[in-house]
Design a protein around this motif. Sequence first.
Motif, PDB file in Angstrom:
ATOM      1  N   LYS A 116     -22.866   3.196  92.019  1.00  0.00           N
ATOM      2  CA  LYS A 116     -22.644   3.753  90.683  1.00  0.00           C
ATOM      3  C   LYS A 116     -23.963   3.821  89.926  1.00  0.00           C
ATOM      4  O   LYS A 116     -24.691   2.832  89.840  1.00  0.00           O
ATOM      5  CB  LYS A 116     -21.636   2.887  89.916  1.00  0.00           C
ATOM      6  N   ASN A 166     -25.297   5.326  86.185  1.00  0.00           N
ATOM      7  CA  ASN A 166     -24.937   5.901  84.883  1.00  0.00           C
ATOM      8  C   ASN A 166     -23.458   6.303  84.864  1.00  0.00           C
ATOM      9  O   ASN A 166     -23.095   7.392  84.434  1.00  0.00           O
ATOM     10  CB  ASN A 166     -25.836   7.108  84.565  1.00  0.00           C
ATOM     11  N   TYR A 167     -22.628   5.397  85.356  1.00  0.00           N
ATOM     12  CA  TYR A 167     -21.170   5.531  85.393  1.00  0.00           C
ATOM     13  C   TYR A 167     -20.673   6.611  86.366  1.00  0.00           C
ATOM     14  O   TYR A 167     -19.493   6.923  86.384  1.00  0.00           O
ATOM     15  CB  TYR A 167     -20.605   5.819  83.984  1.00  0.00           C
ATOM     16  N   GLN A 168     -21.560   7.169  87.154  1.00  0.00           N
ATOM     17  CA  GLN A 168     -21.176   8.167  88.144  1.00  0.00           C
ATOM     18  C   GLN A 168     -21.360   7.591  89.542  1.00  0.00           C
ATOM     19  O   GLN A 168     -22.374   6.933  89.820  1.00  0.00           O
ATOM     20  CB  GLN A 168     -22.025   9.443  87.993  1.00  0.00           C
ATOM     21  N   TYR A 169     -20.395   7.864  90.423  1.00  0.00           N
ATOM     22  CA  TYR A 169     -20.458   7.317  91.775  1.00  0.00           C
ATOM     23  C   TYR A 169     -21.064   8.328  92.734  1.00  0.00           C
ATOM     24  O   TYR A 169     -20.689   9.502  92.741  1.00  0.00           O
ATOM     25  CB  TYR A 169     -19.066   6.896  92.248  1.00  0.00           C
ATOM     26  N   GLU A 196     -17.169  -3.176  85.649  1.00  0.00           N
ATOM     27  CA  GLU A 196     -16.621  -1.981  85.004  1.00  0.00           C
ATOM     28  C   GLU A 196     -17.377  -1.599  83.746  1.00  0.00           C
ATOM     29  O   GLU A 196     -17.548  -0.406  83.450  1.00  0.00           O
ATOM     30  CB  GLU A 196     -15.137  -2.217  84.683  1.00  0.00           C
ATOM     31  N   ASP A 197     -17.865  -2.582  82.980  1.00  0.00           N
ATOM     32  CA  ASP A 197     -18.520  -2.271  81.714  1.00  0.00           C
ATOM     33  C   ASP A 197     -20.010  -2.014  81.863  1.00  0.00           C
ATOM     34  O   ASP A 197     -20.721  -1.814  80.876  1.00  0.00           O
ATOM     35  CB  ASP A 197     -18.291  -3.410  80.707  1.00  0.00           C
ATOM     36  N   GLN A 198     -20.517  -2.008  83.119  1.00  0.00           N
ATOM     37  CA  GLN A 198     -21.931  -1.755  83.358  1.00  0.00           C
ATOM     38  C   GLN A 198     -22.127  -0.345  83.910  1.00  0.00           C
ATOM     39  O   GLN A 198     -21.328   0.130  84.716  1.00  0.00           O
ATOM     40  CB  GLN A 198     -22.493  -2.777  84.345  1.00  0.00           C
ATOM     41  N   PRO A 199     -23.201   0.340  83.489  1.00  0.00           N
ATOM     42  CA  PRO A 199     -23.406   1.724  83.939  1.00  0.00           C
ATOM     43  C   PRO A 199     -23.806   1.846  85.400  1.00  0.00           C
ATOM     44  O   PRO A 199     -23.569   2.885  86.018  1.00  0.00           O
ATOM     45  CB  PRO A 199     -24.526   2.231  83.029  1.00  0.00           C
ATOM     46  N   ASP A 200     -24.408   0.779  85.950  1.00  0.00           N
ATOM     47  CA  ASP A 200     -24.912   0.845  87.320  1.00  0.00           C
ATOM     48  C   ASP A 200     -24.364  -0.307  88.157  1.00  0.00           C
ATOM     49  O   ASP A 200     -24.206  -1.427  87.663  1.00  0.00           O
ATOM     50  CB  ASP A 200     -26.448   0.782  87.346  1.00  0.00           C
ATOM     51  N   SER A 201     -24.092  -0.007  89.392  1.00  0.00           N
ATOM     52  CA  SER A 201     -23.773  -1.077  90.339  1.00  0.00           C
ATOM     53  C   SER A 201     -25.084  -1.630  90.879  1.00  0.00           C
ATOM     54  O   SER A 201     -26.147  -1.047  90.684  1.00  0.00           O
ATOM     55  CB  SER A 201     -22.917  -0.538  91.482  1.00  0.00           C
ATOM     56  N   ASN A 205     -20.195  -4.485  91.093  1.00  0.00           N
ATOM     57  CA  ASN A 205     -19.835  -3.289  90.335  1.00  0.00           C
ATOM     58  C   ASN A 205     -18.940  -3.704  89.177  1.00  0.00           C
ATOM     59  O   ASN A 205     -17.720  -3.750  89.304  1.00  0.00           O
ATOM     60  CB  ASN A 205     -19.134  -2.273  91.241  1.00  0.00           C
TER      61      ASN A 205
END
Length: 424
Positions: free
Chosen positions: A250, A252-255, A223-228, A221
């Motif tokens: 994660k 699109n930056y949403q968990y 931080e600068d990537q939209p997906d884990s 995960n």
Amino acid sequence: MRYVKITFLFILCIILLSFVLCSCSGNENSELSTSSETDSQQNNTQYSFEITDLQARAKPILNKVFDYTTEYNIGVVDFNKDSFFISYSSGMGYNRSPAVSHAIYDIETDSLYESGKTYNEIASSGANVIVNDCLYFWYNATDNTGNEVNKLVMADGKNRSLKAIAEKKYSNQLLRLDKLNENEFVTNYSIMDEKSNSTVIEAYNVQDEKLRTLFTLKYSNLEDQPDSSGIVLETICAMDNKIYGIGREKHNYQYECYFYIFDTEGNLLKKINAPALAEALEDTIPLRLQVSGNYFGVTDYQLKASLYRLDDDKITCMIHPNEGYKFALGAENFYTSESVPYFYYYSDYSSLTKNDNRTLYVFDTASGNTAKAEIKFDDNYRYLNYISTDEEGNLLFCFDRDFCKYDYKYYYLDNTSIKNSMKT
């Protein structure tokens, strides 16, 4: 050996949050009812049965073992059928003894037999499992050089002995234990570096006396990537020869919160998006998971319990954590839903939302029925401290004379009356 150390749990929470960034506050389409709606549903529950003979069947035990003129820090009594395991230390706070005594209780003679001691304990895992009359638990301690180590310990109920059977260096982690089958239990831990986190699921075979890795899940995960990528498990349990887990990913930056089902080789059998669970947990993390049939219960690190129903790919919250209930301890010893299809729960006496914590609720996952029973045994011991259960669903009640006074009374109940009531 279930000493719940809030500081330790907080550290674990921070560790997990740093990888998962648990900002899941749920979404607007969650299946979860609001707190007021859920409370209303609970208050309007039509209990299928009233268990009326519980008082008469309960047997007082353990009540002559400790002299309560001395302060004791007594851990939860774990038991399976006739095997009772107790851990305790004298003194409280800064005056607490550095040694924890472990003992076997003989229900026939009402006597306690010491099996050994553990030393320099930092924190226990908060979970124990009983296999073949032996209790197994992890605890964190310091070695002779001052470094932290994790020890897997076995308390032998028959031989009344205690020994460490494995030693690892997993750092400050809550190492869960859960029974997989008659001869094995599972445990899990995390390996973390700067870029990834690996969840390792291991099994210990009590006959082979060996730990083996079942499977490893890698999670990244950035931080600068939209997906884990991958899967991180915050807690697991074993049931019906499967491994269940709760984790977050994660997108699109949403968990988002997920409920996972694996086989024992690590193959992902099912992955279910769980907004209802995310909304119930809010900004906390799950500490303990228990599964029975199409239902699962979650206890978070604040020790609040919630119950969920699983319908294919839909998860519905049935009991919200804000309702102030706790589950009976000991579900780690169940390994088939059919053997004990019940969730035992009761009101937490420290909760501001409940006035009575001396009612036992029994939810039957097979029928969907809920029974209740009054568990008021002694007016001088007003507070139900906890309920513990074994792999057959028998119960042990621990009452406290006064809140945090450490003066207890225990009552043992085989679940015959409960089974009979639920079948009526």
